[in-house]
Enzyme design. Structure first.
Site, PDB file in Angstrom:
ATOM      1  N   LYS A  51       7.390  43.590  25.526  1.00  0.00           N
ATOM      2  CA  LYS A  51       6.694  44.425  26.047  1.00  0.00           C
ATOM      3  C   LYS A  51       7.291  45.477  26.754  1.00  0.00           C
ATOM      4  O   LYS A  51       8.295  45.214  27.382  1.00  0.00           O
ATOM      5  CB  LYS A  51       5.503  44.040  26.983  1.00  0.00           C
ATOM      6  CG  LYS A  51       4.534  44.825  27.600  1.00  0.00           C
ATOM      7  CD  LYS A  51       3.398  43.878  28.438  1.00  0.00           C
ATOM      8  CE  LYS A  51       2.383  45.063  29.116  1.00  0.00           C
ATOM      9  NZ  LYS A  51       1.214  44.048  29.756  1.00  0.00           N
ATOM     10  N   SER A  77      -3.373  44.854  28.667  1.00  0.00           N
ATOM     11  CA  SER A  77      -2.511  46.058  28.511  1.00  0.00           C
ATOM     12  C   SER A  77      -1.368  45.745  27.299  1.00  0.00           C
ATOM     13  O   SER A  77      -0.521  46.452  26.992  1.00  0.00           O
ATOM     14  CB  SER A  77      -1.722  46.502  29.721  1.00  0.00           C
ATOM     15  OG  SER A  77      -1.096  45.355  30.351  1.00  0.00           O
ATOM     16  N   SER A 134      -3.998  40.730  30.822  1.00  0.00           N
ATOM     17  CA  SER A 134      -3.221  41.485  29.843  1.00  0.00           C
ATOM     18  C   SER A 134      -2.286  40.713  28.589  1.00  0.00           C
ATOM     19  O   SER A 134      -2.301  41.316  27.690  1.00  0.00           O
ATOM     20  CB  SER A 134      -2.177  42.581  30.513  1.00  0.00           C
ATOM     21  OG  SER A 134      -2.881  43.525  30.788  1.00  0.00           O
TER      22      SER A 134
HETATM   23  N1  GLN Z   1      -6.888  45.094  32.326  1.00  0.00           N
HETATM   24  C1  GLN Z   1      -6.262  44.705  33.716  1.00  0.00           C
HETATM   25  C2  GLN Z   1      -6.000  46.009  34.565  1.00  0.00           C
HETATM   26  O1  GLN Z   1      -6.077  46.895  34.111  1.00  0.00           O
HETATM   27  C3  GLN Z   1      -5.395  43.845  33.753  1.00  0.00           C
HETATM   28  C4  GLN Z   1      -3.897  44.388  33.202  1.00  0.00           C
HETATM   29  C5  GLN Z   1      -2.817  43.274  33.268  1.00  0.00           C
HETATM   30  O2  GLN Z   1      -3.085  42.105  33.170  1.00  0.00           O
HETATM   31  N2  GLN Z   1      -1.685  44.005  33.414  1.00  0.00           N
HETATM   32  O3  GLN Z   1      -5.528  45.768  35.640  1.00  0.00           O
END
Ligand code: GLN
Length: 464
Positions: free
Chosen positions: A76, A151, A175
């Site tokens: 990532k 994400s 994410s």
């Molecule tokens: N969707 C969640 C956020 O926007 C989780 C993001 C993540 O785990 N990096 O914070």
């Protein structure tokens, strides 16, 4: 379109194929599909072929290969690979090249794994649909017009599209698990402190964990076992040994099911079917009325935005990445570089985080949220005294359409309801695909990843 590392390894050992042929196949799929999917921001074709060739030679010479020799993975865009660009999908880190490897990457390299590219994601890992990337959204690999989740959407899409065996993602509030669920894959958020965060661009440091996404449980476990373990460069890692997983490990018998209201009908029916199948197979299933649903999202967003506002203060246009062209004073340089470099969602969170930490509101928001976090942890520990695992859907809905939620941040935040829980308490959570882009997640006591894997094998064997 997915492939497993262990089947490749067996084929290579039997002389039926080579690691080089596998990398070539991945590269040709990337060539064919990445432009449409936008899952990878960069492809390391030459390096990957070079490494594959090296392992083929070792194999031919009869050398003993390391545990993950020839496993192909993507990282990532918030996990550092030495001498490669790293941008957290943000303009503010445009052109930044990492001088070092993240610990997880260093360990994968030492185990023989081959990094084939850098995966798109939401900017600074903030988002649930991969629509917040400065480099454009990622398309779902098989459901046209839908999001792959976020994400780590690029990571999940890359595995599902057959670009690699495994992807490294990061999970602050779901994410890894939610995009894995949206793409019919396995995904693990390890216990907080199990995998080093060294070389991971920080979003909310007391929540962030690196973990694997893959099409098979075997590949997921093998990757996890390599990246897990104490690291002197991350003081929050534990020195508890990583016990290798054994297939003979008896699976958990007592399962607590947490099923909130308002699930999508397809998700709900998949869950009912699953509970029945587990009961039939003799497992002890209890439905629990979870008392804290309403507190999860507010607590998560207060604490993570607070931490993010502090972590993101370092991007000031001076040390690395993007710098504004138009500034005549130092203050202007900071303000303009940040205004021009950060995207909308990241700015929203910096503002929110600065607000909840401000003198007049700190007690009312930040301190309160810390107390709720503790309460949740205590509740979860007591639940796990009685039950061996906690099961719930990973997402309340199957993948949604591109553009459907991105204009409404509250709706987007609510889609994280089921995943933020494990990051608030630090417990390990494993996403297991149930088919039709619906996922189940299992939480267990701290450092019981192996128990979750054993449960994963049970589910894989059930007639669903
Ligand atoms: N969707 C969640 C956020 O926007 C989780 C993001 C993540 O785990 N990096 O914070």
């Amino acid at each position: 379109m997915t492939s497993s590392y262990f089947s490749l390894r067996e084929a290579v050992e039997q002389g039926r194929t080579t690691f080089t042929a596998a990398v070539e196949e991945f590269l040709s799929r990337i060539e064919e599909k990445n432009q449409r999917l936008n899952a990878l921001l960069e492809v390391y074709a030459e390096e990957a072929l070079y490494a594959a060739h090296y392992w083929d030679k070792q194999q031919l010479q009869g050398e003993k290969l390391p545990p993950l020799a020839g496993l192909v993975y993507v990282h990532k865009d918030n996990i550092a690979v030495a001498n490669h660009r790293l941008s957290a999908a943000s303009r503010i880190l445009e052109g930044y090249v990492s001088p070092f490897d993240a610990t997880a990457v260093e360990r994968l390299r030492a185990a023989g794994a081959i990094c084939i590219g850098r995966a798109n994601c939401d900017e600074f890992a903030m988002g649930s649909s991969n629509e917040n990337s400065a480099y454009g959204p990622v398309q779902h690999p098989t459901l046209e017009g839908h999001v792959p989740g976020g994400s780590s959407g690029g990571s999940a899409a890359a595995v599902a599209a057959g670009f690699c065996h495994v992807a490294l993602g990061s999970d602050t509030g779901g994410s890894i698990r939610q995009p894995a669920a949206f793409c019919n894959l396995y995904g693990l958020k390890p216990t907080y402190g199990r995998v080093s965060r060294y070389g991971l661009i920080a979003y909310a440091s007391s929540f962030d964990q690196i973990g694997p996404i893959s099409a098979t449980l075997e590949d997921l476990i093998a990757t996890y076992e390599v990246i897990a373990g104490f690291d002197p460069r991350d003081a929050t890692t534990t020195d508890l040994p990583v016990e290798p997983f054994k297939r003979e490990l008896p699976p958990p018998q007592r399962w607590a099911f947490l099923v909130p209201e308002g699930l999508h009908p397809e998700t709900l029916s998949a869950f009912e079917k699953l509970q029945n199948a587990l009961c039939q197979a003799g497992f002890h299933i209890t439905s629990i009325e979870f008392p804290y649903w309403d507190y999860l999202i507010p607590t998560y967003y207060i604490l993570t935005t607070a931490e993010a506002s502090s972590n993101l203060a370092r991007y000031d246009g001076v040390r690395y990445g993007y710098r504004t062209q138009i500034a005549s004073t130092m203050d202007q340089l900071y303000a303009r570089s940040r205004s021009e470099g950060f995207g909308r969602e990241v700015k929203r969170r910096i503002l929110l985080g600065t607000f909840v930490l401000s003198a007049g509101y700190y007690e009312a928001y930040y301190t309160q949220a810390q107390k709720v976090r503790r309460l949740l942890y205590d509740y979860t520990e007591s639940l796990l005294q009685e039950h061996e695992v906690i099961a719930m859907p990973t997402s309340a809905t199957p993948p949604f359409k591109l553009g459907e939620k991105v204009k409404d941040p509250i709706q987007m935040y609510l889609s994280d309801l089921l995943t933020v829980y494990a990051n608030l308490t630090g417990h390990p959570a494993l996403q297991i695909p149930l088919g039709n882009y619906i996922g189940l997640q299992l939480m267990g006591p701290l450092f019981t990843e192996n128990r979750l894997f054993a449960a994963g094998y049970v589910l894989a064997s059930l007639p669903l």
